[in-house]
Design a protein around this motif. Sequence first.
Motif, PDB file in Angstrom:
ATOM      1  N   MET A 120       0.828  -1.210   0.000  1.00  0.00           N
ATOM      2  CA  MET A 120       0.000   0.000   0.000  1.00  0.00           C
ATOM      3  C   MET A 120       0.861   1.258   0.000  1.00  0.00           C
ATOM      4  SD  MET A 120      -3.194  -0.859   2.542  1.00  0.00           S
ATOM      5  CE  MET A 120      -4.040   0.685   2.164  1.00  0.00           C
ATOM      6  N   SER A 121       1.936   1.242   0.815  1.00  0.00           N
ATOM      7  CA  SER A 121       2.788   2.422   0.899  1.00  0.00           C
ATOM      8  C   SER A 121       3.581   2.617  -0.387  1.00  0.00           C
ATOM      9  CB  SER A 121       3.736   2.297   2.097  1.00  0.00           C
ATOM     10  OG  SER A 121       4.506   3.467   2.271  1.00  0.00           O
ATOM     11  N   ALA A 122       4.219   1.546  -0.846  1.00  0.00           N
ATOM     12  CA  ALA A 122       5.078   1.658  -2.032  1.00  0.00           C
ATOM     13  C   ALA A 122       4.284   2.013  -3.281  1.00  0.00           C
ATOM     14  CB  ALA A 122       5.845   0.364  -2.241  1.00  0.00           C
ATOM     15  N   ARG A 123       3.087   1.465  -3.416  1.00  0.00           N
ATOM     16  CA  ARG A 123       2.288   1.687  -4.632  1.00  0.00           C
ATOM     17  C   ARG A 123       1.201   2.762  -4.444  1.00  0.00           C
ATOM     18  NH1 ARG A 123       2.909  -2.194  -8.575  1.00  0.00           N
ATOM     19  NH2 ARG A 123       1.759  -0.639  -9.786  1.00  0.00           N
ATOM     20  N   ARG A 124       1.272   3.480  -3.323  1.00  0.00           N
ATOM     21  CA  ARG A 124       0.387   4.624  -3.077  1.00  0.00           C
ATOM     22  C   ARG A 124      -1.086   4.231  -3.111  1.00  0.00           C
ATOM     23  NH1 ARG A 124       2.866   9.322  -6.892  1.00  0.00           N
ATOM     24  NH2 ARG A 124       1.250  10.551  -5.835  1.00  0.00           N
ATOM     25  N   ALA A 125      -1.385   3.057  -2.603  1.00  0.00           N
ATOM     26  CA  ALA A 125      -2.743   2.514  -2.718  1.00  0.00           C
ATOM     27  C   ALA A 125      -3.760   3.307  -1.903  1.00  0.00           C
ATOM     28  CB  ALA A 125      -2.757   1.049  -2.295  1.00  0.00           C
ATOM     29  N   ALA A 126      -3.412   3.704  -0.690  1.00  0.00           N
ATOM     30  CA  ALA A 126      -4.364   4.460   0.130  1.00  0.00           C
ATOM     31  C   ALA A 126      -4.656   5.825  -0.494  1.00  0.00           C
ATOM     32  CB  ALA A 126      -3.818   4.623   1.552  1.00  0.00           C
ATOM     33  N   GLU A 127      -3.603   6.455  -1.003  1.00  0.00           N
ATOM     34  CA  GLU A 127      -3.766   7.746  -1.683  1.00  0.00           C
ATOM     35  C   GLU A 127      -4.651   7.587  -2.922  1.00  0.00           C
ATOM     36  OE1 GLU A 127      -0.930  11.113  -3.853  1.00  0.00           O
ATOM     37  OE2 GLU A 127      -0.017   9.358  -2.895  1.00  0.00           O
ATOM     38  N   GLY A 128      -4.428   6.521  -3.677  1.00  0.00           N
ATOM     39  CA  GLY A 128      -5.227   6.275  -4.868  1.00  0.00           C
ATOM     40  C   GLY A 128      -6.679   5.986  -4.539  1.00  0.00           C
ATOM     41  N   GLU A 129      -6.905   5.240  -3.471  1.00  0.00           N
ATOM     42  CA  GLU A 129      -8.278   4.922  -3.072  1.00  0.00           C
ATOM     43  C   GLU A 129      -9.025   6.194  -2.678  1.00  0.00           C
ATOM     44  OE1 GLU A 129     -11.514   3.107  -0.501  1.00  0.00           O
ATOM     45  OE2 GLU A 129     -10.047   4.652  -0.013  1.00  0.00           O
ATOM     46  N   ARG A 130      -8.326   7.092  -1.964  1.00  0.00           N
ATOM     47  CA  ARG A 130      -8.944   8.363  -1.582  1.00  0.00           C
ATOM     48  C   ARG A 130      -9.268   9.201  -2.820  1.00  0.00           C
ATOM     49  NH1 ARG A 130      -5.101   7.911   2.606  1.00  0.00           N
ATOM     50  NH2 ARG A 130      -3.597   9.252   1.517  1.00  0.00           N
ATOM     51  N   LEU A 131      -8.371   9.156  -3.825  1.00  0.00           N
ATOM     52  CA  LEU A 131      -8.603   9.910  -5.058  1.00  0.00           C
ATOM     53  C   LEU A 131      -9.869   9.438  -5.766  1.00  0.00           C
ATOM     54  CD1 LEU A 131      -7.663  11.936  -7.237  1.00  0.00           C
ATOM     55  CD2 LEU A 131      -6.292  10.068  -8.220  1.00  0.00           C
ATOM     56  N   VAL A 132     -10.039   8.118  -5.871  1.00  0.00           N
ATOM     57  CA  VAL A 132     -11.224   7.580  -6.530  1.00  0.00           C
ATOM     58  C   VAL A 132     -12.488   7.961  -5.754  1.00  0.00           C
ATOM     59  CG1 VAL A 132     -12.417   5.473  -7.224  1.00  0.00           C
ATOM     60  CG2 VAL A 132      -9.953   5.692  -7.622  1.00  0.00           C
ATOM     61  N   ARG A 133     -12.450   7.809  -4.440  1.00  0.00           N
ATOM     62  CA  ARG A 133     -13.627   8.140  -3.619  1.00  0.00           C
ATOM     63  C   ARG A 133     -13.992   9.622  -3.704  1.00  0.00           C
ATOM     64  NH1 ARG A 133     -15.631   4.445  -0.034  1.00  0.00           N
ATOM     65  NH2 ARG A 133     -14.381   2.567   0.321  1.00  0.00           N
ATOM     66  N   SER A 134     -12.981  10.476  -3.907  1.00  0.00           N
ATOM     67  CA  SER A 134     -13.228  11.917  -3.933  1.00  0.00           C
ATOM     68  C   SER A 134     -13.989  12.364  -5.183  1.00  0.00           C
ATOM     69  CB  SER A 134     -11.898  12.678  -3.864  1.00  0.00           C
ATOM     70  OG  SER A 134     -11.195  12.578  -5.109  1.00  0.00           O
TER      71      SER A 134
END
Length: 322
Positions: A120-134
């Motif tokens: 999640m950290s290396a591939r920015r998964a949490a950041e990406g998930e927040r982007l989609v939800r936004s």
Amino acid sequence: MARSGPPRVLLSRPLPDAVVARAHSLFDIELRKSTLPMSEAEMRSALALYDGVMPTLGDQFGAKIFAEFGRPRCRILANFGVGYNHIDVQAATDHGVKVTNTPGAVTDATADIALTLILMSARRAAEGERLVRSGQWAGWHPTQMLGLHVTGRKLGIVGMGRIGQAIARRCHFGFGMEVFFHNRSPKAVDFPATQVSSLTELAAQVDILVVAVPGGAETHHLIGADVFAAMQPHAHFINIARGDIVEEMALVTALQTGQIGGAGLDVYEHEPHVPQALRDMDNVTLLPHLGTAALNVRTDMGMLVLDNLAAFFDGKPLPNPV
């Protein structure tokens, strides 16, 4: 151990149904319904009113709690969890109280969470998930959210115990990572890994640094500004151990100034408080202490607690003394 009637035992948190059912079959049980840590008054009452207690993370059975007792009625603290730095084992021993824990059951689940955080950290998964939800995601393009490809990278493990080895095996055999580790004593393992004597030297040469040492006085703030300063700017820091192993404000500074590339955290120095600075940064993945949060794992942990209690009250050797 001679007694009239079944031992009276306090379970300090709600537990899986199978554990509670077995507990009722073995002991006179009181199940505390709160999910919050026990207060000092509750802990003192527990020592006075029960033959055994199942504490867990947050139940601070320190020397102060034992101080007003000679030999309390409670003779065993059967901890739910492998970490027991919330219990002053020496103080418990001085007052005739045994302490046990639940190793083994937690190893694979905790290692899995480490892998979750690495990816999640290396591939920015949490950041990406927040982007989609936004609703702000504008679609795929070749330079969108470029992260760190973990396959073939250099992995550093701080603490090569059961959990550290389980993480290293997953990373080496699953992702072809080259494993380096720092351990307080020499450690031979059955897979390719290089032991490094200096913690900062380890930090300097790896792409991903994972903390897997036990909590306690010996490891308090083991990871501080010197470690983060040694890390490479693209490197990621992962903590699945105990929050106070890390000097949290030094981590915040390292992330804010770009000393390191990102962090994945399942634990926090003053849990459940998480600094606003960490919550504000996109290069940090934050989980709510999910290390062993799977029904079968928590059931296995509860059964180990009961095994320890049953052995103690039957006068048998403790399966998991600490």
